[in-house]
Design an enzyme around this catalytic site. Structure first.
Site, short mmCIF file in Angstrom:
data_model
loop_
_atom_site.label_atom_id
_atom_site.label_comp_id
_atom_site.label_asym_id
_atom_site.label_seq_id
_atom_site.Cartn_x
_atom_site.Cartn_y
_atom_site.Cartn_z
N PRO A 2 0.83 -1.21 0.00
CA PRO A 2 0.00 0.00 0.00
C PRO A 2 0.86 1.26 0.00
O PRO A 2 1.90 1.32 0.64
CB PRO A 2 -0.80 -0.14 1.30
CG PRO A 2 -0.86 -1.60 1.54
CD PRO A 2 0.47 -2.13 1.08
N GLU A 3 0.39 2.27 -0.73
CA GLU A 3 1.13 3.52 -0.82
C GLU A 3 0.52 4.56 0.12
O GLU A 3 -0.45 4.28 0.83
CB GLU A 3 1.18 3.98 -2.28
CG GLU A 3 1.66 2.83 -3.16
CD GLU A 3 2.09 3.24 -4.56
OE1 GLU A 3 2.36 4.43 -4.81
OE2 GLU A 3 2.19 2.33 -5.41
N LYS A 51 4.09 5.33 5.05
CA LYS A 51 3.41 4.05 4.97
C LYS A 51 3.25 3.39 6.34
O LYS A 51 2.89 2.22 6.43
CB LYS A 51 4.18 3.12 4.02
CG LYS A 51 4.31 3.67 2.60
CD LYS A 51 5.10 2.72 1.73
CE LYS A 51 5.34 3.31 0.35
NZ LYS A 51 6.09 2.41 -0.54
N ASN A 165 5.24 1.78 -5.74
CA ASN A 165 5.59 1.39 -7.09
C ASN A 165 4.64 1.96 -8.16
O ASN A 165 5.05 2.27 -9.27
CB ASN A 165 5.63 -0.13 -7.20
CG ASN A 165 6.60 -0.60 -8.26
OD1 ASN A 165 7.66 -0.01 -8.44
ND2 ASN A 165 6.24 -1.66 -8.97
N ARG A 250 11.24 -4.30 -8.39
CA ARG A 250 9.83 -3.92 -8.57
C ARG A 250 9.53 -3.82 -10.06
O ARG A 250 10.31 -3.24 -10.82
CB ARG A 250 9.56 -2.56 -7.91
CG ARG A 250 9.78 -2.52 -6.41
CD ARG A 250 8.70 -3.28 -5.67
NE ARG A 250 8.82 -3.15 -4.23
CZ ARG A 250 9.49 -3.99 -3.46
NH1 ARG A 250 10.10 -5.04 -3.99
NH2 ARG A 250 9.56 -3.80 -2.15
#
Length: 280
Positions: A2-3, A51, A165, A250
């Site tokens: 999660p961002e 985060k 990402n 990523r």
């Protein structure tokens, strides 16, 4: 993973469910804190920091958690069936007279003194959605290592906190450069735009159930997860390749026409049609 916008939403749900209420149930299912009992204490607030999640509790205590790839906090009303996963995946239970917050698969869960929060989050750069946001400091941090690829620098939470990402790929597209461009080679006008654009993307999405960077209803993202579909601007097929060291690679998406700068060797580029599970 999660961002910042997703974590902000989680914090808001937890804050609305817990803040100002007395804990009637407390169960921290990690060995170090298995005997900790928070019942009878009032939850003061739930605050996101990049985060990270900080649940502050009466008596100078903070429950620090991080979701990483698979963690989740769920809020349930009284009598509502818990549905976040099997019982053995539960790491934390915080209950009040009105409902219960349940933490599933939390890879980071620690109870610390509120005065010691800096030990957990002191390494973070300015928070894109926080009161400490400082665009000049964020850019200064990014430019500290001018040879580092922009995509890697954006993911480094020590530079600025909240980008993951998805936003890495989308931000590089909007700036018109590849994620492999050395930060020091970013044109001055685009470097000046970077911090404000990053903040805008997270701010406009923190209240949305589905993340949007394009302003379009039919296609929410410009490049992330869109291989090998055509670019929304130029119709060139979107490409994807891993970025980062072997332990933290990523999937990274870009348009070879709209974005200038270095790209991986042809052998490293793939046409995978869906991203790994990294967000939402």
């Amino acid at each position: 993973m999660p961002e910042g916008d997703t974590v902000w939403q989680v914090a808001r749900r937890l804050h609305l469910a817990l803040a100002g209420k007395v804990l009637t149930r407390s169960d921290l299912r990690v060995p170090k804190y298995a005997t900790a009992d928070l019942t009878g204490r009032t939850v003061l607030d739930v605050t996101p920091r990049g985060k990270h999640l900080l649940t502050r509790i009466e008596g100078g205590l903070t429950l620090h958690s991080h979701l990483r790839m698979d963690g989740a906090w769920k809020v349930y009303g009284n009598g509502q069936r818990w549905s976040g996963g099997p019982t053995h995946q539960i790491r934390a239970i915080l209950g009040t007279a009105d409902g219960t917050a349940v933490g599933y698969r939390l890879p980071v869960l620690e109870l610390l003194r509120t005065t010691d929060e800096n030990r957990a989050i002191g390494h973070l750069g300015p928070d894109l959605l926080g009161p400490d946001w400082d665009p000049d400091k964020a850019l200064e941090n990014l430019l500290r290592d001018p040879g580092r690829p922009l995509g890697e620098a954006l993911l480094d939470q020590r530079n600025l906190a909240g980008i993951g990402n998805v936003y890495k790929s989308e931000l590089c597209f909007l700036l018109g450069v590849t994620p492999w461009l050395p930060v020091g080679d970013l044109p001055a006008d685009r470097a000046a735009q970077l911090s404000a654009l990053a903040k805008k993307l997270l701010e406009i999405n923190r209240d949305r159930p589905a993340r949007v960077t394009t302003g379009r209803r039919d296609q929410k993202l410009f490049v992330y997860g869109r291989t090998p579909r055509p670019c929304l601007r130029c119709r060139t097929p979107i490409r994807v390749a891993n970025q980062g060291d072997a332990s933290r690679e990523r999937p990274t998406y870009w348009c070879p026409t709209c974005q200038s700068g270095p790209t991986p060797s042809r052998g490293a580029i793939s046409f995978r049609t869906s991203p790994r599970r990294t967000t939402n």
